[in-house]
Design a protein around this motif. Structure first.
Motif, PDB file in Angstrom:
ATOM      1  N   ILE A  33     -88.979  42.743  25.428  1.00 18.26           N
ATOM      2  CA  ILE A  33     -87.789  42.598  24.577  1.00 18.26           C
ATOM      3  C   ILE A  33     -86.531  42.801  25.403  1.00 18.26           C
ATOM      4  CG2 ILE A  33     -86.484  43.691  22.705  1.00 18.26           C
ATOM      5  CD1 ILE A  33     -89.192  44.188  21.312  1.00 18.26           C
ATOM      6  N   ASP A  34     -86.546  43.833  26.254  1.00 16.70           N
ATOM      7  CA  ASP A  34     -85.394  44.067  27.127  1.00 16.70           C
ATOM      8  C   ASP A  34     -85.175  42.891  28.072  1.00 16.70           C
ATOM      9  OD1 ASP A  34     -83.365  46.026  28.294  1.00 16.70           O
ATOM     10  OD2 ASP A  34     -84.585  45.566  30.055  1.00 16.70           O
ATOM     11  N   ASP A 235     -87.605  25.947  27.183  1.00 18.27           N
ATOM     12  CA  ASP A 235     -86.405  25.763  26.373  1.00 18.27           C
ATOM     13  C   ASP A 235     -86.394  26.834  25.280  1.00 18.27           C
ATOM     14  OD1 ASP A 235     -85.736  23.563  27.872  1.00 18.27           O
ATOM     15  OD2 ASP A 235     -86.652  22.125  26.481  1.00 18.27           O
ATOM     16  N   GLN A 236     -85.223  27.386  25.037  1.00 19.97           N
ATOM     17  CA  GLN A 236     -85.101  28.504  24.091  1.00 19.97           C
ATOM     18  C   GLN A 236     -85.997  29.673  24.517  1.00 19.97           C
ATOM     19  OE1 GLN A 236     -82.775  28.309  21.677  1.00 19.97           O
ATOM     20  NE2 GLN A 236     -82.343  26.239  22.449  1.00 19.97           N
ATOM     21  N   GLY A 237     -86.170  29.816  25.846  1.00 19.83           N
ATOM     22  CA  GLY A 237     -87.095  30.818  26.375  1.00 19.83           C
ATOM     23  C   GLY A 237     -86.803  32.242  25.950  1.00 19.83           C
ATOM     24  N   PRO A 238     -85.552  32.721  26.054  1.00 21.63           N
ATOM     25  CA  PRO A 238     -85.289  34.103  25.629  1.00 21.63           C
ATOM     26  C   PRO A 238     -85.684  34.366  24.183  1.00 21.63           C
ATOM     27  CG  PRO A 238     -83.476  33.293  26.952  1.00 21.63           C
ATOM     28  CD  PRO A 238     -84.381  32.113  26.703  1.00 21.63           C
ATOM     29  N   LEU A 239     -85.435  33.375  23.298  1.00 17.41           N
ATOM     30  CA  LEU A 239     -85.817  33.557  21.897  1.00 17.41           C
ATOM     31  C   LEU A 239     -87.332  33.584  21.749  1.00 17.41           C
ATOM     32  CD1 LEU A 239     -85.112  33.751  18.911  1.00 17.41           C
ATOM     33  CD2 LEU A 239     -85.005  31.249  18.842  1.00 17.41           C
ATOM     34  N   LEU A 240     -88.029  32.665  22.434  1.00 14.85           N
ATOM     35  CA  LEU A 240     -89.489  32.661  22.379  1.00 14.85           C
ATOM     36  C   LEU A 240     -90.062  33.975  22.893  1.00 14.85           C
ATOM     37  CD1 LEU A 240     -90.346  29.067  23.669  1.00 14.85           C
ATOM     38  CD2 LEU A 240     -90.711  29.954  21.357  1.00 14.85           C
ATOM     39  N   LEU A 241     -89.529  34.441  24.030  1.00 14.20           N
ATOM     40  CA  LEU A 241     -90.005  35.698  24.597  1.00 14.20           C
ATOM     41  C   LEU A 241     -89.738  36.855  23.643  1.00 14.20           C
ATOM     42  CD1 LEU A 241     -91.193  37.352  26.905  1.00 14.20           C
ATOM     43  CD2 LEU A 241     -88.917  37.410  27.953  1.00 14.20           C
ATOM     44  N   LEU A 242     -88.573  36.860  23.016  1.00  7.81           N
ATOM     45  CA  LEU A 242     -88.229  37.936  22.087  1.00  7.81           C
ATOM     46  C   LEU A 242     -89.206  37.974  20.917  1.00  7.81           C
ATOM     47  CD1 LEU A 242     -86.219  40.160  21.286  1.00  7.81           C
ATOM     48  CD2 LEU A 242     -84.894  38.394  20.085  1.00  7.81           C
ATOM     49  N   ILE A 243     -89.558  36.800  20.380  1.00  4.30           N
ATOM     50  CA  ILE A 243     -90.476  36.750  19.239  1.00  4.30           C
ATOM     51  C   ILE A 243     -91.864  37.261  19.630  1.00  4.30           C
ATOM     52  CG2 ILE A 243     -91.688  35.185  17.672  1.00  4.30           C
ATOM     53  CD1 ILE A 243     -89.137  33.439  17.705  1.00  4.30           C
ATOM     54  N   LEU A 248     -96.108  41.639  20.196  1.00  2.00           N
ATOM     55  CA  LEU A 248     -96.947  42.533  20.989  1.00  2.00           C
ATOM     56  C   LEU A 248     -96.636  43.996  20.680  1.00  2.00           C
ATOM     57  CD1 LEU A 248     -96.876  40.689  24.435  1.00  2.00           C
ATOM     58  CD2 LEU A 248     -98.707  40.674  22.727  1.00  2.00           C
ATOM     59  N   ALA A 249     -95.354  44.311  20.495  1.00  2.00           N
ATOM     60  CA  ALA A 249     -94.984  45.684  20.135  1.00  2.00           C
ATOM     61  C   ALA A 249     -95.559  46.053  18.766  1.00  2.00           C
ATOM     62  CB  ALA A 249     -93.468  45.836  20.143  1.00  2.00           C
ATOM     63  N   LEU A 250     -95.519  45.114  17.818  1.00  2.00           N
ATOM     64  CA  LEU A 250     -96.083  45.378  16.502  1.00  2.00           C
ATOM     65  C   LEU A 250     -97.602  45.526  16.568  1.00  2.00           C
ATOM     66  CD1 LEU A 250     -93.942  42.998  14.256  1.00  2.00           C
ATOM     67  CD2 LEU A 250     -93.777  45.482  14.469  1.00  2.00           C
TER      68      LEU A 250
END
Length: 271
Positions: A33-34, A235-243, A248-250
């Motif tokens: 997330i960071d 494309d839209q990598g930061p958003l994909l990674l964030l999701i 994974l955290a959940l």
């Protein structure tokens, strides 16, 4: 012959394994997330354990993780070998047992990694050391007779695991949880999102190995860290990674719930 110890120390170790898995996934998700929000490099299971080594109380936490992963591995391996729930009568049950054995072997590796870090016999890894391990094993297998066939078999197993995780996310039954679990609908949602994130990661790892076979290049192998980096590169990598990182955290939170409320059946052969 076998005997069951559902309330014994082996069960306690297995529960500790779920808690250790939850902690590690929380850390993996938090680091990712960071990375999605601020840049940086996503990590994997071994990488985040390495960050604990120099923290106050980190060595004790790593020892507990090592014990927990070992207990979890023992539970999975006994499920595979002894079939205490008699799953092996169907094709699905036989596939489940293969998956249990695979999970057991993976968690033995995590137990040794945590133990080495806790005793400072290994250096604290940075980034995603699991990727290097995957590349080394891929290179070694490619040099063996039928190595490419074995690599493709592992890729198929990873893909099948991804499919099983996706089905679990879709159905969200989680019948293995006890009836006294608090807020069951919310817990079910945690599991659904977490398993969906893991399904995507396992599918990507399978694709990496398939590319190793297709291109005869072990450098294309990768684990959890490589999957997270690949997501960020899209494309839209930061958003994909964030999701996916949030998923994974959940999953980590869900694993901690399992540590307390999952019904466990640990079986051992008579000596």
């Amino acid at each position: 012959m076998m005997k069951s110890s559902p309330a014994g120390w082996l069960t306690a170790f297995a529960r500790l394994g779920f808690a250790a898995r939850g902690l590690v996934y929380l850390l993996v998700g938090g680091v990712a997330i960071d990375a999605a929000l601020n840049g940086g490099r996503p990590s994997d299971n071994q990488g985040v354990m390495g960050t604990l080594a120099d923290k106050p109380g980190g060595q004790l936490l790593l020892i507990l993780c090592a014990i927990g992963f070992a207990g979890y591995a023992f539970w999975r391996l006994t499920e595979a070998a002894l079939d205490p729930e008699h799953r092996g009568r169907t094709m699905k049950g036989k596939f489940d047992r293969v998956g249990y054995a695979f999970s057991g072997v993976i968690h033995i590796g995590l137990a040794f990694a945590a133990l080495r870090l806790s005793t400072r016999q290994g250096s604290s890894p940075n980034g995603a050391p699991g990727d290097e391990t995957m590349r080394d094993w891929s290179a070694w297998l490619m040099d063996q007779p039928a190595g490419l066939v074995l690599l493709m078999a592992v890729a198929v197993m990873l893909l099948a695991t991804a499919g099983a995780q996706a089905i679990k996310a879709y159905k969200a039954n989680f019948d293995e949880l006890g009836g006294d679990v608090p807020a069951p609908d919310k817990v079910r949602l945690l599991g659904r999102i977490g398993y969906a994130a893991r399904a995507l990661v396992f599918a990507m790892m399978a694709w990496f190995l398939a590319n190793v076979v297709l291109h005869r290049n072990p450098e294309e192998a990768g684990g959890l860290g490589a999957a997270l980096r690949q997501l960020r590169a899209e494309d839209q990598g930061p958003l994909l990674l964030l999701i996916v990182a949030a998923g994974l955290a959940l999953f980590g939170v869900f694993s901690i719930v399992e540590a307390r409320y999952r019904r466990l059946h640990v079986a051992t052969p008579y000596m």
